[in-house]
Design a protein around this motif. Structure first.
Motif, PDB file in Angstrom:
ATOM      1  N   LEU A  73      11.289 -11.081   1.899  1.00 27.47           N
ATOM      2  CA  LEU A  73      10.222 -10.390   1.436  1.00 27.47           C
ATOM      3  C   LEU A  73      10.751  -9.076   0.848  1.00 27.47           C
ATOM      4  N   PHE A  74      11.492  -8.463   1.714  1.00 22.41           N
ATOM      5  CA  PHE A  74      12.094  -6.829   1.398  1.00 22.41           C
ATOM      6  C   PHE A  74      12.853  -7.283   0.106  1.00 22.41           C
TER       7      PHE A  74
ATOM      8  N   ALA B  53       0.767  -1.085   0.104  1.00 23.78           N
ATOM      9  CA  ALA B  53      -0.075   0.011  -0.119  1.00 23.78           C
ATOM     10  C   ALA B  53       0.910   1.231  -0.086  1.00 23.78           C
ATOM     11  N   HIS B  54       2.071   1.251   0.869  1.00 20.48           N
ATOM     12  CA  HIS B  54       2.629   2.545   0.899  1.00 20.48           C
ATOM     13  C   HIS B  54       4.179   2.392   0.579  1.00 20.48           C
ATOM     14  N   GLY B  55       4.507   1.412  -0.420  1.00 21.57           N
ATOM     15  CA  GLY B  55       5.945   1.397  -0.645  1.00 21.57           C
ATOM     16  C   GLY B  55       6.909   0.666   0.297  1.00 21.57           C
ATOM     17  N   LEU B  56       7.787   0.128  -0.304  1.00 19.70           N
ATOM     18  CA  LEU B  56       8.846  -0.777   0.312  1.00 19.70           C
ATOM     19  C   LEU B  56       9.772   0.441   1.408  1.00 19.70           C
ATOM     20  N   LYS B  57       9.879   1.467   1.075  1.00 17.17           N
ATOM     21  CA  LYS B  57      10.711   2.426   1.800  1.00 17.17           C
ATOM     22  C   LYS B  57       9.844   2.877   3.147  1.00 17.17           C
ATOM     23  N   ALA B  58       8.648   2.979   2.997  1.00 21.27           N
ATOM     24  CA  ALA B  58       7.746   3.445   4.384  1.00 21.27           C
ATOM     25  C   ALA B  58       7.698   2.009   5.122  1.00 21.27           C
ATOM     26  N   ALA B  59       7.506   1.058   4.496  1.00 18.66           N
ATOM     27  CA  ALA B  59       7.445  -0.326   5.303  1.00 18.66           C
ATOM     28  C   ALA B  59       9.105  -0.390   6.207  1.00 18.66           C
TER      29      ALA B  59
END
Length: 141
Positions: free
Chosen positions: A126-127, A52-58
């Motif tokens: 996952l990342f 939903a928010h992108g990898l960087k936000a996660a």
């Protein structure tokens, strides 16, 4: 494919899924659940948030690098298994003690170690998969 509804609900669901994962972690000693399934639910929460928010936000939501969590998890699990040896009991024998008035056992501490290990390993994978998908499988260098 990042819709407003997904972005809006993912923050709420992220928190709800993390609470569920902690519930499963502590419930698992006597009933179905435990460190493994709790960690799977937590990784699912991060996967949803990353979609939903992108990898960087996660990644910003995670206080430590996922592989560090694996190391800490292995250390916690090992230490919980060794407690019995120091009390002249067989390795991994459950030992219970009182901590701040709460009865705690080494099996629960072992489950926390499993939780951290599985969470860190799967989140790292996952990342890594998401980074590979974003770059199209191309290695720089």
């Amino acid at each position: 494919m990042n819709t407003l509804i997904l972005r809006t609900t993912s923050s709420f669901l992220f928190t709800l899924l993390l609470l569920l994962s902690v519930f499963l972690l502590f419930r698992g000693h006597n009933e179905p659940g435990g460190g493994f399934i709790g960690a799977l639910v937590a990784v699912g929460a991060y996967a949803l948030y990353a979609l939903a928010h992108g990898l960087k936000a996660a990644r910003k939501l995670l206080p430590l690098h996922p592989l560090r969590l694996v190391g800490w998890g292995l250390l916690v699990a090992l230490l919980s298994a060794l407690v019995a040896l120091f009390l002249n009991k067989p390795l991994m024998t459950g030992v219970w003690f009182s901590l701040f008035g709460v009865k705690v056992g080494t099996p629960v501490i072992f489950d926390i170690g499993v939780y951290l290990t599985v969470f860190g390993a799967l989140l790292s994978a996952l990342f890594g998969l998401e980074e590979t998908a974003r770059t199209g499988g191309q290695e720089g260098g």
